[in-house]
Design an enzyme around this catalytic site. Structure first.
Site, mmCIF file in Angstrom:
data_model
loop_
_atom_site.group_PDB
_atom_site.id
_atom_site.type_symbol
_atom_site.label_atom_id
_atom_site.label_comp_id
_atom_site.label_asym_id
_atom_site.label_seq_id
_atom_site.Cartn_x
_atom_site.Cartn_y
_atom_site.Cartn_z
ATOM 1 C CE LYS A 112 -11.040 14.233 22.169
ATOM 2 N NZ LYS A 112 -12.427 13.919 22.032
ATOM 3 C CE LYS A 192 -14.775 25.004 27.312
ATOM 4 N NZ LYS A 192 -15.693 24.681 26.269
ATOM 5 C CE LYS A 195 -17.338 16.770 31.252
ATOM 6 N NZ LYS A 195 -18.410 15.923 30.980
#
Ligand code: SF4
Length: 325
Positions: A112, A192, A195
């Site tokens: 991140k 995969k 969202k």
């Protein structure tokens, strides 16, 4: 005595069928054997969510998705993380026993920080300590995790162990309840279902028509350009989804695809029909619940009140052991 399980999900989007077939169905099953605590971790969402005006909507969506899918608030405690402020208090106490070097080596922190170098905030570094606080505040003994989340849980165990060594036996070291989450493919890439990727997912809350439209535009075997071309179901995401929604016919679909006996349009129509049938009851329940916002609010408040009874006891014990009382 039933063991206590804790798990949480970040309210950053509506839940999709990948979440349903992986985490949510597993949550529902665990209720039979364990005392489960399911938490909508809104504080965690703040580490990356910039548009905080959307968070209340996402919280409501997550609650609706969970409850419609079978998480039962009579059996489990379902609540919003920030409604039990003791978790942030414990986070502060646990941060005093957690070496910074443990946090800086966490792979997701490194990823991140690399992806968003301009937003490496303190909350992001301390994320695993808050996660540990979520779990040990309720003295959970087991946490359902996929293999990729094992390092996070190991860190929680290390923090609990260190606290216990310094201040006396207080927290159980939560065990990983290793769960084989099925890999549900994206509709528009080889990855995969996700969202964050546009057009990748089918949400639990989508209508039957939205579901159908999304499936009809999904990518299939890239080598199958014409109806008469023989297909390779093993590389086709639609075929993978048939394994979950058309299990009794999946062998036959694979054979027909390889022999060009079935075209992609018909194959997709069959998937859309079966997926919609399988989700119909959940979607109907979700619509009914969505029409009762006060009931959902009450239910989450009740969950927070039940969680807080446990949380207050733990905080009292922690403060006593740390010499603060
Ligand atoms: S027939 Fe079905 S399984 Fe075969 S490539 Fe087309 S969509 Fe995929």
């Amino acid at each position: 005595m039933r063991k206590r399980v804790f798990s949480g999900a970040r309210p950053t989007a509506r839940q999709h069928i990948g979440n349903l077939l992986g985490a949510i169905n597993n949550y529902v099953k665990l209720q039979q054997e364990y005392d489960c605590i399911y938490c909508i971790v809104d504080i965690h969402a703040l580490t990356t969510l910039q548009e905080t005006d959307k968070i209340q909507g996402y919280i409501n969506d997550l609650a609706l998705d969970w409850l419609a899918s079978g998480i039962d608030p009579q059996k489990s405690i379902v609540f919003i993380q920030s409604h039990v402020p003791e978790v942030t208090e414990l986070h502060t106490y646990l941060s005093m026993v957690t070496p910074l070097s443990w946090l800086l080596r966490v792979p997701t922190f490194k990823e991140k920080a690399k992806a968003h170098p301009d937003n490496v905030n303190y909350g992001l570094v301390g994320y695993p300590v808050l996660m540990a606080s979520d779990i040990v505040l309720y003295k959970a003994e087991a946490v359902p995790v996929g293999e990729d989340q094992l390092p996070h849980l190991e860190l929680t165990r290390e923090i609990a162990r260190r606290f216990n060594a310094l201040f006396g036996e207080t927290f159980p070291e939560p065990e990983a309840k290793l769960t084989n989450f099925p890999l549900i493919p994206s509709l528009n890439s080889s990855g995969k279902m996700s969202k964050s990727e546009e057009g990748s997912a089918i949400d639990i809350a989508n209508t039957a028509e939205e579901t159908r439209a999304r499936i009809m535009t999904a990518i299939t075997d890239p080598a199958r350009k014409l109806r008469k071309d023989k297909g390779h179901p093993e590389v086709c995401n639609i075929y993978t989804l048939h394994k979950y929604f058309t299990p009794s016919e999946v062998e036959e679909i694979g054979k027909e695809c390889r022999e060009a006996g079935i075209g992609c349009v018909d194959c997709k129509k069959l998937l859309a029909k079966n997926m919609n049938e399988s989700l119909a009851a959940i979607r109907e329940k979700r619509l009914k619940l969505a029409a009762k916002p006060d009931y959902i609010k009450e239910l989450l408040n009740d969950g927070a009140a039940r969680a807080r009874v446990i949380a207050r006891e733990t905080i009292k014990e922690v403060k006593q052991k740390m010499g603060l009382l």
